[in-house]
Write a protein that holds these residues in place. Structure first.
Motif, PDB file in Angstrom:
ATOM      1  N   VAL A  83       7.441  33.920 -20.323  1.00  0.00           N
ATOM      2  CA  VAL A  83       8.838  33.286 -19.590  1.00  0.00           C
ATOM      3  C   VAL A  83       8.763  31.832 -19.368  1.00  0.00           C
ATOM      4  CG1 VAL A  83       9.999  33.887 -17.330  1.00  0.00           C
ATOM      5  CG2 VAL A  83       9.131  35.723 -18.652  1.00  0.00           C
ATOM      6  N   GLN A  84       7.576  31.508 -19.151  1.00  0.00           N
ATOM      7  CA  GLN A  84       7.313  29.944 -18.808  1.00  0.00           C
ATOM      8  C   GLN A  84       7.609  29.168 -19.777  1.00  0.00           C
ATOM      9  OE1 GLN A  84       3.553  29.633 -17.167  1.00  0.00           O
ATOM     10  NE2 GLN A  84       3.628  31.308 -15.997  1.00  0.00           N
ATOM     11  N   GLN A  85       7.385  29.597 -21.226  1.00  0.00           N
ATOM     12  CA  GLN A  85       7.431  28.460 -22.206  1.00  0.00           C
ATOM     13  C   GLN A  85       9.058  27.872 -22.368  1.00  0.00           C
ATOM     14  OE1 GLN A  85       4.837  27.902 -23.882  1.00  0.00           O
ATOM     15  NE2 GLN A  85       3.541  29.462 -22.509  1.00  0.00           N
ATOM     16  N   SER A  86      10.077  28.503 -22.021  1.00  0.00           N
ATOM     17  CA  SER A  86      11.122  27.700 -22.098  1.00  0.00           C
ATOM     18  C   SER A  86      11.457  26.472 -20.870  1.00  0.00           C
ATOM     19  CB  SER A  86      12.339  28.562 -22.269  1.00  0.00           C
ATOM     20  OG  SER A  86      12.453  29.277 -21.136  1.00  0.00           O
ATOM     21  N   GLY A  87      12.030  25.381 -21.341  1.00  0.00           N
ATOM     22  CA  GLY A  87      12.497  24.683 -20.299  1.00  0.00           C
ATOM     23  C   GLY A  87      11.300  23.944 -19.464  1.00  0.00           C
ATOM     24  N   GLU A 105       6.494  15.993 -16.065  1.00  0.00           N
ATOM     25  CA  GLU A 105       7.744  16.163 -15.701  1.00  0.00           C
ATOM     26  C   GLU A 105       8.545  15.674 -14.414  1.00  0.00           C
ATOM     27  OE1 GLU A 105       7.670  20.568 -15.611  1.00  0.00           O
ATOM     28  OE2 GLU A 105       6.899  20.762 -17.458  1.00  0.00           O
ATOM     29  N   CYS A 106       7.912  15.276 -13.430  1.00  0.00           N
ATOM     30  CA  CYS A 106       8.399  14.721 -12.365  1.00  0.00           C
ATOM     31  C   CYS A 106       8.465  13.316 -12.344  1.00  0.00           C
ATOM     32  CB  CYS A 106       7.484  15.368 -11.147  1.00  0.00           C
ATOM     33  SG  CYS A 106       7.278  17.143 -11.064  1.00  0.00           S
TER      34      CYS A 106
END
Length: 106
Positions: free
Chosen positions: A29-33, A99-100
């Motif tokens: 589930v974590q792989q997208s975005g 990402e941040c």
């Protein structure tokens, strides 16, 4: 009592199997975005600034660690602690750095 001691390896194997399934599902589930939400980025940045932390910031940090695969064991004796926590911290650090984006001073 003998039947319980015979079942213990079976229960342990079942628990490990279920934990592996849960990790596989959460990782797929974590792989997208992006991995970190804007709130998690903000809270992680605040924690790194050495300001007094809030409970919400700690909860954001724990949520990010869980996304990175860390699961605080419900059992007292986690044979992989602290290695699993440190591995998740490295992943969160990588996500944070990639990402941040720090807000521009204004």
């Amino acid at each position: 009592m003998k039947s319980l001691s015979r079942m213990s390896p079976t229960l342990t194997a079942l628990a490990l199997l279920l934990a592996g399934c849960a990790i596989g599902v959460s990782q797929s589930v974590q792989q997208s975005g992006p991995h970190l939400s804007p709130t998690e980025c903000r809270d992680l940045a605040a924690l790194r600034s050495n300001a007094p932390p809030t409970m919400a910031q700690h909860q954001s940090e724990l949520a990010a660690l869980r996304k990175a695969g860390y699961n605080p064991s419900p059992w007292y004796d986690d044979p992989y602690y602290p290695d699993d926590l440190q591995a998740a911290q490295r992943v969160v650090d990588y996500w944070f750095n990639t990402e941040c984006h720090p807000s521009a001073p204004g």
